[in-house]
Design a protein around this motif. Structure first.
Motif, PDB file in Angstrom:
ATOM      1  N   MET A 198       1.073  -0.992  -0.341  1.00  0.00           N
ATOM      2  CA  MET A 198      -0.126   0.628  -0.164  1.00  0.00           C
ATOM      3  C   MET A 198       1.222   1.190  -0.246  1.00  0.00           C
ATOM      4  O   MET A 198       0.450   2.327  -0.294  1.00  0.00           O
ATOM      5  CB  MET A 198      -0.851   0.274   1.264  1.00  0.00           C
ATOM      6  N   ALA A 199       2.049   1.646   0.453  1.00  0.00           N
ATOM      7  CA  ALA A 199       3.496   2.401   0.537  1.00  0.00           C
ATOM      8  C   ALA A 199       4.295   2.577   0.261  1.00  0.00           C
ATOM      9  O   ALA A 199       4.363   2.866  -0.735  1.00  0.00           O
ATOM     10  CB  ALA A 199       2.713   2.929   2.255  1.00  0.00           C
ATOM     11  N   HIS A 200       4.950   1.568   0.298  1.00  0.00           N
ATOM     12  CA  HIS A 200       6.204   1.919   0.094  1.00  0.00           C
ATOM     13  C   HIS A 200       6.416   0.665  -1.655  1.00  0.00           C
ATOM     14  O   HIS A 200       7.365   1.390  -2.944  1.00  0.00           O
ATOM     15  CB  HIS A 200       6.949   0.015   0.734  1.00  0.00           C
ATOM     16  N   SER A 201       5.438   0.225  -1.727  1.00  0.00           N
ATOM     17  CA  SER A 201       5.766  -0.482  -3.473  1.00  0.00           C
ATOM     18  C   SER A 201       5.438   1.046  -3.873  1.00  0.00           C
ATOM     19  O   SER A 201       6.115   1.806  -5.035  1.00  0.00           O
ATOM     20  CB  SER A 201       4.579  -1.121  -3.664  1.00  0.00           C
ATOM     21  N   PHE A 202       4.864   2.205  -3.694  1.00  0.00           N
ATOM     22  CA  PHE A 202       4.863   3.838  -4.448  1.00  0.00           C
ATOM     23  C   PHE A 202       6.242   4.058  -4.821  1.00  0.00           C
ATOM     24  O   PHE A 202       6.784   4.602  -5.742  1.00  0.00           O
ATOM     25  CB  PHE A 202       3.542   4.713  -3.466  1.00  0.00           C
ATOM     26  N   VAL A 203       7.177   4.340  -3.559  1.00  0.00           N
ATOM     27  CA  VAL A 203       8.518   4.325  -3.655  1.00  0.00           C
ATOM     28  C   VAL A 203       8.785   3.678  -5.188  1.00  0.00           C
ATOM     29  O   VAL A 203       9.742   4.350  -5.640  1.00  0.00           O
ATOM     30  CB  VAL A 203       8.701   4.193  -2.559  1.00  0.00           C
ATOM     31  N   TYR A 204       8.884   2.145  -4.685  1.00  0.00           N
ATOM     32  CA  TYR A 204       9.612   0.998  -5.439  1.00  0.00           C
ATOM     33  C   TYR A 204      10.117   1.669  -7.069  1.00  0.00           C
ATOM     34  O   TYR A 204      10.371   1.307  -7.776  1.00  0.00           O
ATOM     35  CB  TYR A 204       9.119  -0.336  -5.229  1.00  0.00           C
ATOM     36  N   TRP A 205       7.981   2.107  -7.325  1.00  0.00           N
ATOM     37  CA  TRP A 205       7.517   2.163  -8.503  1.00  0.00           C
ATOM     38  C   TRP A 205       8.128   3.171  -8.989  1.00  0.00           C
ATOM     39  O   TRP A 205       8.887   2.865  -9.742  1.00  0.00           O
ATOM     40  CB  TRP A 205       6.296   2.206  -8.996  1.00  0.00           C
ATOM     41  N   ALA A 206       8.332   4.043  -8.491  1.00  0.00           N
ATOM     42  CA  ALA A 206       9.098   5.078  -8.322  1.00  0.00           C
ATOM     43  C   ALA A 206      10.186   5.253  -9.285  1.00  0.00           C
ATOM     44  O   ALA A 206      10.742   6.537  -9.754  1.00  0.00           O
ATOM     45  CB  ALA A 206       8.360   6.364  -7.502  1.00  0.00           C
ATOM     46  N   GLN A 207      10.948   4.721  -8.354  1.00  0.00           N
ATOM     47  CA  GLN A 207      12.640   4.510  -8.268  1.00  0.00           C
ATOM     48  C   GLN A 207      12.398   3.708  -9.810  1.00  0.00           C
ATOM     49  O   GLN A 207      13.492   4.592 -10.370  1.00  0.00           O
ATOM     50  CB  GLN A 207      12.926   3.876  -7.104  1.00  0.00           C
ATOM     51  N   GLY A 208      12.105   2.677  -9.804  1.00  0.00           N
ATOM     52  CA  GLY A 208      12.949   1.960 -11.066  1.00  0.00           C
ATOM     53  C   GLY A 208      12.134   2.715 -12.148  1.00  0.00           C
ATOM     54  O   GLY A 208      12.779   2.604 -12.869  1.00  0.00           O
ATOM     55  N   LEU A 209      10.991   3.442 -12.395  1.00  0.00           N
ATOM     56  CA  LEU A 209      10.651   4.181 -13.345  1.00  0.00           C
ATOM     57  C   LEU A 209      11.823   5.746 -13.799  1.00  0.00           C
ATOM     58  O   LEU A 209      12.003   5.756 -14.799  1.00  0.00           O
ATOM     59  CB  LEU A 209       9.044   4.552 -13.216  1.00  0.00           C
ATOM     60  N   HIS A 210      11.758   6.332 -12.758  1.00  0.00           N
ATOM     61  CA  HIS A 210      13.307   6.947 -13.167  1.00  0.00           C
ATOM     62  C   HIS A 210      14.378   6.837 -12.745  1.00  0.00           C
ATOM     63  O   HIS A 210      14.219   6.955 -14.781  1.00  0.00           O
ATOM     64  CB  HIS A 210      12.859   8.176 -11.808  1.00  0.00           C
ATOM     65  N   GLN A 211      14.444   6.546 -12.399  1.00  0.00           N
ATOM     66  CA  GLN A 211      16.040   5.918 -12.423  1.00  0.00           C
ATOM     67  C   GLN A 211      16.201   4.486 -13.520  1.00  0.00           C
ATOM     68  O   GLN A 211      17.557   4.195 -14.579  1.00  0.00           O
ATOM     69  CB  GLN A 211      16.584   4.725 -11.281  1.00  0.00           C
ATOM     70  N   GLY A 212      15.163   4.339 -14.368  1.00  0.00           N
ATOM     71  CA  GLY A 212      15.483   3.382 -15.642  1.00  0.00           C
ATOM     72  C   GLY A 212      14.777   3.657 -16.658  1.00  0.00           C
ATOM     73  O   GLY A 212      15.366   3.557 -17.741  1.00  0.00           O
ATOM     74  N   GLY A 213      14.392   5.388 -16.829  1.00  0.00           N
ATOM     75  CA  GLY A 213      14.269   6.041 -17.587  1.00  0.00           C
ATOM     76  C   GLY A 213      12.990   5.896 -18.178  1.00  0.00           C
ATOM     77  O   GLY A 213      13.128   6.482 -19.585  1.00  0.00           O
ATOM     78  N   LEU A 214      11.991   5.394 -17.598  1.00  0.00           N
ATOM     79  CA  LEU A 214      11.053   5.436 -18.127  1.00  0.00           C
ATOM     80  C   LEU A 214      10.229   6.466 -18.143  1.00  0.00           C
ATOM     81  O   LEU A 214       9.264   6.480 -19.178  1.00  0.00           O
ATOM     82  CB  LEU A 214      10.165   3.863 -17.390  1.00  0.00           C
ATOM     83  N   LEU A 215       9.989   7.516 -17.464  1.00  0.00           N
ATOM     84  CA  LEU A 215       9.470   8.732 -17.370  1.00  0.00           C
ATOM     85  C   LEU A 215       9.755   9.732 -18.219  1.00  0.00           C
ATOM     86  O   LEU A 215      10.981   9.958 -18.910  1.00  0.00           O
ATOM     87  CB  LEU A 215       9.841   9.251 -15.793  1.00  0.00           C
ATOM     88  N   ALA A 216       8.892   9.747 -19.295  1.00  0.00           N
ATOM     89  CA  ALA A 216       8.450  10.856 -19.589  1.00  0.00           C
ATOM     90  C   ALA A 216       8.980  12.148 -19.817  1.00  0.00           C
ATOM     91  O   ALA A 216       8.377  12.509 -18.578  1.00  0.00           O
ATOM     92  CB  ALA A 216       6.950  10.937 -20.822  1.00  0.00           C
ATOM     93  N   PRO A 217       8.917  13.320 -19.791  1.00  0.00           N
ATOM     94  CA  PRO A 217       9.245  14.650 -20.317  1.00  0.00           C
ATOM     95  C   PRO A 217       8.182  14.714 -19.109  1.00  0.00           C
ATOM     96  O   PRO A 217       7.109  15.281 -20.287  1.00  0.00           O
ATOM     97  CB  PRO A 217       9.592  15.401 -20.876  1.00  0.00           C
ATOM     98  N   GLY A 218       7.609  15.694 -17.977  1.00  0.00           N
ATOM     99  CA  GLY A 218       6.456  15.746 -17.282  1.00  0.00           C
ATOM    100  C   GLY A 218       5.429  14.885 -16.899  1.00  0.00           C
ATOM    101  O   GLY A 218       4.854  14.786 -16.567  1.00  0.00           O
ATOM    102  N   GLY A 219       6.449  13.528 -16.887  1.00  0.00           N
ATOM    103  CA  GLY A 219       5.822  12.170 -16.141  1.00  0.00           C
ATOM    104  C   GLY A 219       5.209  12.563 -14.825  1.00  0.00           C
ATOM    105  O   GLY A 219       5.622  13.490 -13.756  1.00  0.00           O
ATOM    106  N   ARG A 220       4.629  12.091 -14.294  1.00  0.00           N
ATOM    107  CA  ARG A 220       3.658  12.220 -13.232  1.00  0.00           C
ATOM    108  C   ARG A 220       2.752  11.330 -12.681  1.00  0.00           C
ATOM    109  O   ARG A 220       2.322   9.526 -13.318  1.00  0.00           O
ATOM    110  CB  ARG A 220       1.985  13.114 -13.707  1.00  0.00           C
ATOM    111  N   LEU A 221       2.748  10.737 -11.884  1.00  0.00           N
ATOM    112  CA  LEU A 221       2.453   9.824 -10.455  1.00  0.00           C
ATOM    113  C   LEU A 221       1.705  10.450  -9.544  1.00  0.00           C
ATOM    114  O   LEU A 221       1.731  11.466  -8.734  1.00  0.00           O
ATOM    115  CB  LEU A 221       4.165   9.551  -9.413  1.00  0.00           C
TER     116      LEU A 221
END
Ligand SMILES: NC(=O)c1ccc[n+]([C@@H]2O[C@H](COP(=O)([O-])OP(=O)(O)OC[C@H]3O[C@@H](n4cnc5c(N)ncnc54)[C@H](OP(=O)(O)O)[C@@H]3O)[C@@H](O)[C@H]2O)c1
Length: 273
Positions: free
Chosen positions: A124-147
């Motif tokens: 319910m909580a930590h996974s939000f961070v894990y996915w944010a880390q993965g998306l950012h560090q993995g270069g997946l977020l588009a410019p202006g990407g939102r969470l």
């Protein structure tokens, strides 16, 4: 609504039921997003409906069946996403997982076990961070990407048996604020949408049957609009949050409760008269 850049994907965790399913549909139909949808497979009909709606709107829909609530799952999910969507492809990420353990903290025969608390926090909580880390560090977020995270009234009200849910939502709010600070300078936006009671599978699991019935009446009466919010209403607002007009929201806990909890005292005093 202006369609999203065709390279933009929305990632929806918990997309086969309730609010997440409605969000996945709306982001595709109204927002123009392709959808990468995650669930564990308990609602195959719901997943099929989402897939049909997304593809009927001419968008791509990729379902991944897995428990999304761990760091390992986030890493694998990001790798799968990169394979189908490519770098800088994710314009919007929504965390709509609902799998909290319900129970008292200390009294009764079966207070929450440390394993249940850990599991609830992971999903319910930590996974939000894990996915944010993965998306950012993995270069997946588009410019202006939102969470976007989703919260409820449990952080305001004390409801028996719901301590773990309340605690994870409080943690989620802090994670959102900190991620907003970290990712904001890069052009990203991170917010929390707080809405009131919506009768879904998760809401039903949280309360004993009789209490669930009473809760619906109380919530309906307590909302100035005189009715409950629907998953589609939440979804429409989420699609707005994914649109250019919502660019300035960051680190916010957005109140979409329809003033549901503001008149409980009034209800007590005037008993609905
Ligand atoms: N309903 C409300 O009254 C309400 C109010 C405010 C906020 N919210 C929030 O809205 C979010 C969605 O709640 P909901 O009521 O729509 O729940 P729901 O109808 O039970 O749907 C939950 C979705 O998440 C999936 N899921 C749950 N745990 C998962 C996991 N570990 N990994 C992957 N998928 C998982 C479920 O599918 P599987 O079971 O197949 O995995 C399902 O698709 C939650 O964060 C909840 O706290 C709900």
């Amino acid at each position: 609504m202006t369609p999203a850049d065709p390279r933009r994907w929305a990632v929806v965790l918990g997309a086969s039921s309730g609010v997440g399913a409605a969000i996945a549909r709306d982001l595709a139909v109204e927002g123009g997003y392709d959808v990468f949808a995650v669930h564990r497979g308990n609602w195959p009909d719901g997943a099929a409906e989402v897939e049909a709606a997304v593809t009927a709107a001419g968008r791509r829909c990729v379902f991944w069946t897995a428990d999304a609530g761990s760091a390992e799952a986030a890493a694998e999910g990001v790798a799968r996403l990169r394979a189908v969507a490519g770098a800088q492809s994710v314009g919007f990420f929504v965390h709509s997982l609902a799998s909290a353990c319900v129970g008292r903290l200390a009294i009764g025969e079966d207070p929450l076990h440390p394993r249940q608390l850990t599991r609830t926090f992971d999903r319910m909580a930590h996974s939000f961070v894990y996915w944010a880390q993965g998306l950012h560090q993995g270069g997946l977020l588009a410019p202006g990407g939102r969470l976007l995270g989703l919260s409820n009234l449990m952080t305001d009200e004390v409801v028996r048996g719901a301590a773990a849910i309340a605690a994870t939502k409080a943690a989620l709010e802090m994670y959102v604020r900190h991620l907003a600070l970290e990712l904001g300078p890069l052009g990203h936006r991170v917010n929390l949408l707080k809405f009131g009671f919506v009768p879904t599978a998760a809401a039903q699991r949280t309360f004993p049957a009789e209490a669930f019935e009473r809760l619906q009446t109380v919530m309906q009466r307590g909302t100035p609009a005189g009715r409950l919010c629907t998953p589609d209403e939440v979804a429409r607002f989420v699609t707005f949050l994914a649109s250019p007009g919502a660019e300035w929201f960051n680190g916010a806990t957005i109140d979409f409760t329809g003033a549901e909890s503001q008149s409980f005292f009034d209800q007590l005093v005037y008993a609905g008269r």
